[in-house]
Each structure stands twice: as structure tokens, then as C-alpha cells.
Write a protein that holds these residues in place. Sequence first.
Motif, PDB file in Angstrom:
ATOM      1  N   LEU A  10       0.840  -1.193   0.000  1.00  7.63           N
ATOM      2  CA  LEU A  10       0.000   0.000   0.000  1.00  7.63           C
ATOM      3  C   LEU A  10       0.879   1.248   0.000  1.00  7.63           C
ATOM      4  N   GLY A  11       0.677   2.073  -0.989  1.00  5.37           N
ATOM      5  CA  GLY A  11       1.492   3.273  -1.161  1.00  5.37           C
ATOM      6  C   GLY A  11       2.659   2.992  -2.078  1.00  5.37           C
ATOM      7  N   VAL A  12       2.364   2.463  -3.263  1.00  3.31           N
ATOM      8  CA  VAL A  12       3.427   2.059  -4.185  1.00  3.31           C
ATOM      9  C   VAL A  12       4.063   3.227  -4.933  1.00  3.31           C
ATOM     10  N   SER A  13       3.782   4.437  -4.515  1.00  2.00           N
ATOM     11  CA  SER A  13       4.420   5.575  -5.170  1.00  2.00           C
ATOM     12  C   SER A  13       5.800   5.863  -4.585  1.00  2.00           C
ATOM     13  N   GLU A  14       6.181   5.177  -3.518  1.00  2.00           N
ATOM     14  CA  GLU A  14       7.497   5.379  -2.916  1.00  2.00           C
ATOM     15  C   GLU A  14       8.483   4.340  -3.445  1.00  2.00           C
ATOM     16  N   THR A  15       9.715   4.741  -3.634  1.00  2.00           N
ATOM     17  CA  THR A  15      10.741   3.902  -4.252  1.00  2.00           C
ATOM     18  C   THR A  15      10.889   2.554  -3.563  1.00  2.00           C
ATOM     19  N   ALA A  77       4.552   6.946   3.913  1.00  2.00           N
ATOM     20  CA  ALA A  77       3.432   7.901   3.896  1.00  2.00           C
ATOM     21  C   ALA A  77       2.146   7.263   4.423  1.00  2.00           C
ATOM     22  N   THR A  78       1.830   6.047   3.982  1.00  2.00           N
ATOM     23  CA  THR A  78       0.595   5.407   4.448  1.00  2.00           C
ATOM     24  C   THR A  78       0.712   4.943   5.890  1.00  2.00           C
ATOM     25  N   ASN A  83      -5.732   8.481   9.207  1.00  5.40           N
ATOM     26  CA  ASN A  83      -6.988   8.200   8.502  1.00  5.40           C
ATOM     27  C   ASN A  83      -6.881   6.948   7.638  1.00  5.40           C
ATOM     28  N   PHE A  84      -5.741   6.779   6.987  1.00  4.58           N
ATOM     29  CA  PHE A  84      -5.503   5.594   6.168  1.00  4.58           C
ATOM     30  C   PHE A  84      -5.496   4.353   7.051  1.00  4.58           C
ATOM     31  N   VAL A  98       3.918  -4.581   7.998  1.00  6.78           N
ATOM     32  CA  VAL A  98       5.274  -4.052   7.893  1.00  6.78           C
ATOM     33  C   VAL A  98       5.164  -2.589   7.495  1.00  6.78           C
ATOM     34  N   VAL A  99       5.773  -1.721   8.288  1.00  6.41           N
ATOM     35  CA  VAL A  99       5.752  -0.292   7.991  1.00  6.41           C
ATOM     36  C   VAL A  99       7.162   0.120   7.583  1.00  6.41           C
ATOM     37  N   LEU A 100       7.277   0.635   6.365  1.00  6.04           N
ATOM     38  CA  LEU A 100       8.567   1.090   5.849  1.00  6.04           C
ATOM     39  C   LEU A 100       8.828   2.499   6.368  1.00  6.04           C
ATOM     40  N   VAL A 101       9.934   2.673   7.051  1.00  4.17           N
ATOM     41  CA  VAL A 101      10.251   3.942   7.685  1.00  4.17           C
ATOM     42  C   VAL A 101      11.601   4.408   7.183  1.00  4.17           C
ATOM     43  N   ASN A 102      11.717   5.705   6.927  1.00  4.68           N
ATOM     44  CA  ASN A 102      13.015   6.271   6.595  1.00  4.68           C
ATOM     45  C   ASN A 102      13.691   6.610   7.915  1.00  4.68           C
ATOM     46  N   GLU A 103      14.711   5.841   8.283  1.00  6.85           N
ATOM     47  CA  GLU A 103      15.379   5.977   9.581  1.00  6.85           C
ATOM     48  C   GLU A 103      15.878   7.389   9.841  1.00  6.85           C
TER      49      GLU A 103
END
Length: 168
Positions: A10-15, A77-78, A83-84, A98-103
Motif C-alpha cells: 500500500l502506497g506504491v508511489s514510494e521507491t 506515507a501510508t 486516517n488511512f 510491515v511499515v517502511l520507515v526512513n530511519e
Amino acid sequence: MSNRRTFAVLGVSETKSIFLAKQIAKTNPVLLFDHDAVVVNEVHAQILLEYPKANAEMMICPTNASWEADIIILSNATGTDDNFIKKIRKVATGKIVVVLVNEKNTINFESTLDKLHHLFPFSKVVQSFESMDEVENSVLLKGNDEETLKTIWTLFTSIGLKASIAQT
């Protein structure tokens, strides 16, 4: 991972989300969602062009994608959009999230993980941080469930990431 699981990205606009979706699609079904339909179409087309036998599907609703998935991957972002998260929280029950986070943008990892556990109280939450190492595609995994961390570590390493588990 011996058995095939369905992943919702979810949120495939991020690299990083695009990379994961492509790599996972090599061996597992992938459900793609983003608020930008053009991006979803582009990523879907790229996956099918690179891996013609891939089982990739475009989804118009994050709730449906999450409902059908075994494992949910949220872009940065998601994963930070309350709200998401409210839209998918109930269907994420019992699943790995799994939440992808920019450290580099995360100040307090512990409070962020606690917040995610509060937002997904009946899910197994794992944070995946982009490593600050010089090694490309290197991630650090953090979570409270050792078995879940090992599952995601196995997935990530099998698709070419250099993953390590943070000591708690």
C-alpha cells in the motif's frame, strides 16, 4: 519461505515500496494500491513487463487489498497517515503489518513502534528502517514478536535485501 503468501503493498508511489512489490511479485501474489491510479498502473505494468508470470493485481481500495492479503506492507506515507490506518485496522487483525520507515526522519524509534502497536493492536507490527549504512538495499527490522521478525527477515533476505534485526 516455503509457502506462498499474498502481500498487499500500500502506497506504491514510494521507491522502496516499488522495489519490494517487484521483488515479492517474482514468487508471491501482490496486491498493489496507491491513491494515485496512474502510479498503480505504471507499477503494475512494470512488474508484468519484468516478470510476465507474476501474480500482481491492482486494487482500488486499501481495505479490500488488506482484507485479501496475508501480509500488509505500508509505505512511509501510508504508515503515518492515521486516517488511512483507520480504514485498514480491522481487516489487519491477526496479520503481519510491515511499515517502511526512513530511519533518517525517525527521532524516537520506541515511541513510533509503540504508536503502531496501539494503532494495530491485534496485528504483528514490524518496522523496516532504511539503514544508514553505505550498503544499498540494507534495512533494519524492529518489532516485538521474534517469530514475525524472523519471517520478515527471511522474506527480505530472499528477495535480495540485506536485512538485520534490531536488538531489543
